[in-house]
Write a protein that holds these residues in place. Structure first.
Motif, PDB file in Angstrom:
ATOM      1  N   THR A   1       0.849  -1.204   0.000  1.00 10.76           N
ATOM      2  CA  THR A   1       0.000   0.000   0.000  1.00 10.76           C
ATOM      3  C   THR A   1       0.877   1.243   0.000  1.00 10.76           C
ATOM      4  OG1 THR A   1      -1.783  -1.138   1.179  1.00 10.76           O
ATOM      5  CG2 THR A   1      -1.781   1.273   1.265  1.00 10.76           C
ATOM      6  N   LEU A   2       1.924   1.219   0.803  1.00 11.79           N
ATOM      7  CA  LEU A   2       2.845   2.356   0.856  1.00 11.79           C
ATOM      8  C   LEU A   2       3.500   2.584  -0.503  1.00 11.79           C
ATOM      9  CD1 LEU A   2       4.338   4.508   2.527  1.00 11.79           C
ATOM     10  CD2 LEU A   2       6.032   2.764   3.099  1.00 11.79           C
ATOM     11  N   LEU A   3       3.928   1.503  -1.152  1.00  9.93           N
ATOM     12  CA  LEU A   3       4.558   1.638  -2.470  1.00  9.93           C
ATOM     13  C   LEU A   3       3.575   2.188  -3.498  1.00  9.93           C
ATOM     14  CD1 LEU A   3       7.477   0.883  -3.569  1.00  9.93           C
ATOM     15  CD2 LEU A   3       6.314  -0.938  -4.787  1.00  9.93           C
ATOM     16  N   ASN A   4       2.326   1.734  -3.450  1.00  8.21           N
ATOM     17  CA  ASN A   4       1.308   2.227  -4.380  1.00  8.21           C
ATOM     18  C   ASN A   4       1.045   3.717  -4.173  1.00  8.21           C
ATOM     19  OD1 ASN A   4       0.930  -0.238  -5.649  1.00  8.21           O
ATOM     20  ND2 ASN A   4      -0.746  -0.855  -4.305  1.00  8.21           N
TER      21      ASN A   4
ATOM     22  N   LEU B   1       3.303   5.828  -2.856  1.00 12.10           N
ATOM     23  CA  LEU B   1       4.531   6.468  -3.352  1.00 12.10           C
ATOM     24  C   LEU B   1       4.491   6.631  -4.866  1.00 12.10           C
ATOM     25  CD1 LEU B   1       7.182   4.565  -1.217  1.00 12.10           C
ATOM     26  CD2 LEU B   1       6.959   7.043  -1.316  1.00 12.10           C
ATOM     27  N   GLY B   2       3.924   5.631  -5.554  1.00  9.30           N
ATOM     28  CA  GLY B   2       3.858   5.662  -7.013  1.00  9.30           C
ATOM     29  C   GLY B   2       2.632   6.353  -7.570  1.00  9.30           C
ATOM     30  N   THR B   3       1.844   6.986  -6.701  1.00 10.42           N
ATOM     31  CA  THR B   3       0.606   7.701  -7.061  1.00 10.42           C
ATOM     32  C   THR B   3      -0.414   6.789  -7.741  1.00 10.42           C
ATOM     33  OG1 THR B   3       1.223   8.546  -9.280  1.00 10.42           O
ATOM     34  CG2 THR B   3       1.950   9.841  -7.375  1.00 10.42           C
TER      35      THR B   3
ATOM     36  N   ILE C   1       6.916  14.875  -4.490  1.00  9.39           N
ATOM     37  CA  ILE C   1       7.924  14.292  -5.365  1.00  9.39           C
ATOM     38  C   ILE C   1       8.643  15.438  -6.059  1.00  9.39           C
ATOM     39  CG2 ILE C   1       8.344  12.831  -7.381  1.00  9.39           C
ATOM     40  CD1 ILE C   1       6.001  11.125  -6.512  1.00  9.39           C
ATOM     41  N   ASN C   2       9.953  15.495  -5.859  1.00 11.55           N
ATOM     42  CA  ASN C   2      10.737  16.639  -6.332  1.00 11.55           C
ATOM     43  C   ASN C   2      10.189  17.947  -5.778  1.00 11.55           C
ATOM     44  OD1 ASN C   2      12.858  15.534  -7.819  1.00 11.55           O
ATOM     45  ND2 ASN C   2      11.600  15.300  -9.650  1.00 11.55           N
ATOM     46  N   GLY C   3       9.711  17.886  -4.545  1.00 10.08           N
ATOM     47  CA  GLY C   3       9.217  19.087  -3.880  1.00 10.08           C
ATOM     48  C   GLY C   3       7.828  19.514  -4.275  1.00 10.08           C
ATOM     49  N   ILE C   4       7.167  18.776  -5.157  1.00  5.95           N
ATOM     50  CA  ILE C   4       5.832  19.147  -5.648  1.00  5.95           C
ATOM     51  C   ILE C   4       4.782  18.255  -4.994  1.00  5.95           C
ATOM     52  CG2 ILE C   4       4.361  19.370  -7.685  1.00  5.95           C
ATOM     53  CD1 ILE C   4       6.966  19.678  -9.333  1.00  5.95           C
ATOM     54  N   PRO C   5       3.759  18.840  -4.353  1.00  5.89           N
ATOM     55  CA  PRO C   5       2.708  18.039  -3.727  1.00  5.89           C
ATOM     56  C   PRO C   5       1.833  17.359  -4.796  1.00  5.89           C
ATOM     57  CG  PRO C   5       2.578  20.352  -3.043  1.00  5.89           C
ATOM     58  CD  PRO C   5       3.573  20.275  -4.137  1.00  5.89           C
ATOM     59  N   THR C   6       1.723  16.050  -4.718  1.00  9.95           N
ATOM     60  CA  THR C   6       0.929  15.328  -5.727  1.00  9.95           C
ATOM     61  C   THR C   6      -0.566  15.542  -5.544  1.00  9.95           C
ATOM     62  OG1 THR C   6       0.903  13.308  -4.394  1.00  9.95           O
ATOM     63  CG2 THR C   6       2.700  13.554  -5.960  1.00  9.95           C
ATOM     64  N   SER C   7      -0.986  15.963  -4.344  1.00 17.09           N
ATOM     65  CA  SER C   7      -2.417  16.169  -4.091  1.00 17.09           C
ATOM     66  C   SER C   7      -2.986  17.295  -4.944  1.00 17.09           C
ATOM     67  CB  SER C   7      -2.659  16.477  -2.613  1.00 17.09           C
ATOM     68  OG  SER C   7      -1.970  17.656  -2.230  1.00 17.09           O
TER      69      SER C   7
ATOM     70  N   LEU D   1      10.459   2.169  -8.504  1.00 14.94           N
ATOM     71  CA  LEU D   1       9.732   1.486  -7.443  1.00 14.94           C
ATOM     72  C   LEU D   1       9.624   0.021  -7.833  1.00 14.94           C
ATOM     73  CD1 LEU D   1       6.879   4.107  -6.913  1.00 14.94           C
ATOM     74  CD2 LEU D   1       9.031   3.909  -5.647  1.00 14.94           C
ATOM     75  N   ALA D   2      10.211  -0.845  -7.023  1.00 17.86           N
ATOM     76  CA  ALA D   2      10.277  -2.267  -7.365  1.00 17.86           C
ATOM     77  C   ALA D   2       9.552  -3.086  -6.295  1.00 17.86           C
ATOM     78  CB  ALA D   2      11.735  -2.709  -7.482  1.00 17.86           C
TER      79      ALA D   2
END
Length: 229
Positions: free
Chosen positions: A48-51, A53-55, A66-72, A167-168
């Motif tokens: 779940t955490l990886l998913n 992280l991968g949006t 990610i790279n300082g940009i909020p994905t929300s 992400l693996a």
């Protein structure tokens, strides 16, 4: 070194009537170019955490940068572009398209972006196949390769768009010990050559112990976070 990923107080709850909390207030920073393992028993929350992280999934609360940009704040097309251009995914099951050759599978991320396969792009795909040691089988159908060859094809495919993050999820879970070692060495080579950040979910303690950092998840919480010198 700068953080390429920041998780701030991530919670994940499934269900509306009967609620199940899978992640509890998880905060985590991942440095650019680092090589990390996430370990934990089945049901611990690591996938779940990886998913998240991968949006591929959204947290119930909390923030991902990610790279300082909020994905929300990203809309669906922006998230899709982020996944295709910044993130590379390697799964336990390689998910190659069986009707295509190894080389055609490696080129798939370019086609998904809607771009043309120019001579330069084709050369890059050939170079990646060489990098993962598949020069002799690049024109084989996916079904005409061994499990290790299929997984290395998946790794080459994940690199096609020059992702900053790989992400693996159990990338060596279906492989024998010798092939596991080969795949690990390949991921480490990519990490050092391209400064690609790796997050590897694994049940294999031997693989985890070779990474630079081990993060253990238990019952949706980080219970261990060891950075090696």
């Amino acid at each position: 070194m700068a953080n390429i990923i920041e998780l701030k107080n991530i919670n994940k709850i499934y269900g509306t009537v009967v609620k199940t909390q899978v992640l509890h207030d998880v905060s985590l920073n991942i440095e650019t170019g680092s090589f990390n393992a996430i370990i934990g028993q089945s049901g611990s929350g690591k996938s779940t955490l990886l998913n998240i992280l991968g949006t591929l999934d959204q947290p119930t609360s909390g923030e991902i940068l990610i790279n300082g940009i909020p994905t929300s704040k990203m809309k669906v097309p922006q998230l899709a572009a982020l996944r295709n251009e910044t993130l590379g995914f390697i799964f336990q099951f390689h998910y190659l398209l069986p009707e295509f050759t190894a080389l055609e599978n490696v080129l798939m991320p370019v086609r998904i972006k809607g771009e043309k396969v120019t001579p330069e792009v084709l050369k890059k795909a050939h170079d990646l196949m060489d990098l993962v040691g598949l020069s002799k089988v690049k024109n084989n159908l996916a079904t005409q390769m061994s499990g290790g060859q299929q997984q290395r094809t998946a790794i080459a495919r994940s690199l096609m768009n020059d992702p900053k993050i790989i992400l693996a999820d159990e990338p060596t879970g279906n492989l024998d010990s010798d092939t596991t070692e080969q795949v690990y060495e390949l991921m480490r080579k990519i990490n050092k050559t391209f400064n690609t950040t790796f997050l590897i979910i694994t049940h294999d303690r031997k693989v985890a112990e070779k990474t630079d950092r081990i993060i253990e998840i238990k019952d949706g919480r980080i219970v261990l976070d060891v950075v090696k010198n």
